[in-house]
Design an enzyme around this catalytic site. Structure first.
Site, PDB file in Angstrom:
ATOM      1  N   VAL A 299     -12.835  -5.137   2.995  1.00 49.00           N
ATOM      2  CA  VAL A 299     -12.252  -3.919   3.126  1.00 49.00           C
ATOM      3  C   VAL A 299     -11.289  -3.750   4.112  1.00 49.00           C
ATOM      4  O   VAL A 299     -11.569  -4.641   5.150  1.00 49.00           O
ATOM      5  CB  VAL A 299     -13.179  -2.932   3.508  1.00 49.00           C
ATOM      6  CG1 VAL A 299     -12.855  -1.469   3.711  1.00 49.00           C
ATOM      7  CG2 VAL A 299     -14.239  -2.745   2.258  1.00 49.00           C
TER       8      VAL A 299
ATOM      9  N   THR B  60       0.730  -1.321   0.165  1.00 47.72           N
ATOM     10  CA  THR B  60      -0.048   0.027   0.053  1.00 47.72           C
ATOM     11  C   THR B  60       0.914   1.267   0.019  1.00 47.72           C
ATOM     12  O   THR B  60       1.981   1.424   0.773  1.00 47.72           O
ATOM     13  CB  THR B  60      -0.931   0.095   1.263  1.00 47.72           C
ATOM     14  OG1 THR B  60      -1.606  -0.988   1.222  1.00 47.72           O
ATOM     15  CG2 THR B  60      -1.595   1.223   1.407  1.00 47.72           C
TER      16      THR B  60
HETATM   17  C1  SD4 Z   1      -4.924  -4.008   3.360  1.00 51.54           C
HETATM   18  N1  SD4 Z   1      -3.178  -2.447   4.471  1.00 51.54           N
HETATM   19  O1  SD4 Z   1      -5.848  -4.027   2.599  1.00 51.54           O
HETATM   20  C2  SD4 Z   1      -3.729  -3.036   3.170  1.00 51.54           C
HETATM   21  C3  SD4 Z   1      -2.549  -3.884   2.246  1.00 51.54           C
HETATM   22  C4  SD4 Z   1      -1.626  -3.191   2.540  1.00 51.54           C
HETATM   23  O2  SD4 Z   1       0.743  -3.010   1.806  1.00 51.54           O
HETATM   24  O3  SD4 Z   1      -1.110  -2.390   3.367  1.00 51.54           O
HETATM   25  N2  SD4 Z   1      -0.592  -3.513   1.728  1.00 51.54           N
HETATM   26  O4  SD4 Z   1      -4.896  -4.611   4.507  1.00 51.54           O
END
Ligand code: SD4
Length: 325
Positions: free
Chosen positions: A211, A182
């Site tokens: 989500v 992310t």
């Molecule tokens: C999630 N936090 O959908 C996000 C994924 C993520 O780096 O951070 N990827 O859980």
């Protein structure tokens, strides 16, 4: 009257001795380093370049974080954000994003399909609606009304990866590789105002409709313009369980440094997961930036890095400190 006079005399002697009573606080002035931009993972480098162009010209942090993270959303080779993101287990690319400004205005979209720049839709939710969050069909309808274009976000490369995954359909993310990319970005502008943005295609091969933390204010992103800002990456369920980013900001409010604040929340997450089988593939990482332009990060395991650019430091990647070997 005589009593009040005695208190006055006592206070005069007390201050003459160099003491302070409990209601007076020493004011420590820090030199504020600004502007600053900090963002998660390797793709943070490219994102910082775009954000910096705005910040260094006296632009505001909100524009900087939006423009910055859009680079990752538009890049089909970043397979965890926007266009080219890995799909869910039904082969659909569903996106989560949120944005927050120095007035605590915020906007968010979750489970949004077909729109390359969910961060800009989140900003529109913040600026054009009385709400904070729109999801799914409603978010898509709103985006189209706002003039965003519907497109296919599943690239050949990600479709191929999905088809390979379908062979076993095993939901077991690989730490730091499969689903931990992310982009979260925090910025402090010349005027001393903070903003943050967070955008992702979420955990790859997730259940349809899942989500994560990234569109949830307080979990994936939070800021208080009097204190600082924090954002997260990694397994979103852990950040939601701990209100992770909000906790990092609260710890900074009480004087904890950005790095120590991130570390404390990572420790809380570890405590929750330590006796569970999920720990095997759990990775979480936080970045934090305070009002003085001090920044820091902490993650659960090695492998997480973040990009930083300040007035006195070139854009560069820094390895996050971690709790577990
Ligand atoms: C999630 N936090 O959908 C996000 C994924 C993520 O780096 O951070 N990827 O859980």
């Amino acid at each position: 009257m005589r009593f009040l006079k005695n208190i006055l005399i006592f206070n005069i002697i007390f201050s003459a001795m160099g003491c302070q009573n409990s209601s007076s606080k020493e004011v420590v002035k820090h030199e504020i380093i600004k502007p600053v931009v900090i963002s998660t993972w390797n793709h943070g480098l490219e994102a910082n370049i775009e954000a910096w162009k705005i910040l260094v010209n006296g632009g505001n942090a909100l524009d900087a974080v939006e423009v910055g993270v859009k680079t990752a959303e538009a890049n089909p080779n970043v397979q965890t954000v926007g266009l080219g993101g890995f799909p869910d287990r039904e082969g659909k690319v569903t996106l989560d994003a949120c944005i927050m400004d120095h007035h605590s205005n915020c906007g968010s979209v979750a489970f949004l399909q077909h729109i390359k720049h969910p961060i800009s839709v989140a900003r529109k939710v913040m600026e054009e609606t009385p709400h904070v969050m729109l999801v799914g069909e409603g978010a898509l309808q709103f985006a189209l009304e706002q003039g965003f274009k519907k497109e296919n976000l599943l690239t050949k490369k990600s479709k191929k990866a999905y088809e390979a995954w379908l062979q076993n359909s095993n939901y077991k993310p690989i730490i730091n590789i499969e689903n931990h990319d992310t982009i979260s970005m925090l910025a402090l502008d010349e005027n001393g105002n903070l903003s943050g943005a967070c955008t992702t295609s979420g955990a790859s091969w997730k259940m349809h409709g899942r989500v994560g933390d990234s569109p949830i204010i307080g979990a994936g992103l939070f800021l208080d313009n009097d204190v600082g800002a924090a954002a997260a990456t990694g397994m979103g369920e852990a950040m939601i369980k701990t209100a992770g980013s909000a906790m990092v900001v609260e710890l900074m409010r009480h004087g904890t440094s950005p790095e120590d604040a991130c570390r404390e929340v990572v420790e809380r997450i570890y405590t929750i997961y330590q006796n569970t089988s999920d720990l095997e593939w759990l990775q979480v990482g936080f970045i934090a930036l305070n009002k003085n332009g001090e920044y820091g990060s902490y993650c659960l395991r090695p492998g997480f890095n973040y990009a930083v650019q300040t007035k006195s430091m070139e854009n560069q990647l820094i390895n996050g400190k971690y709790l577990l070997p």
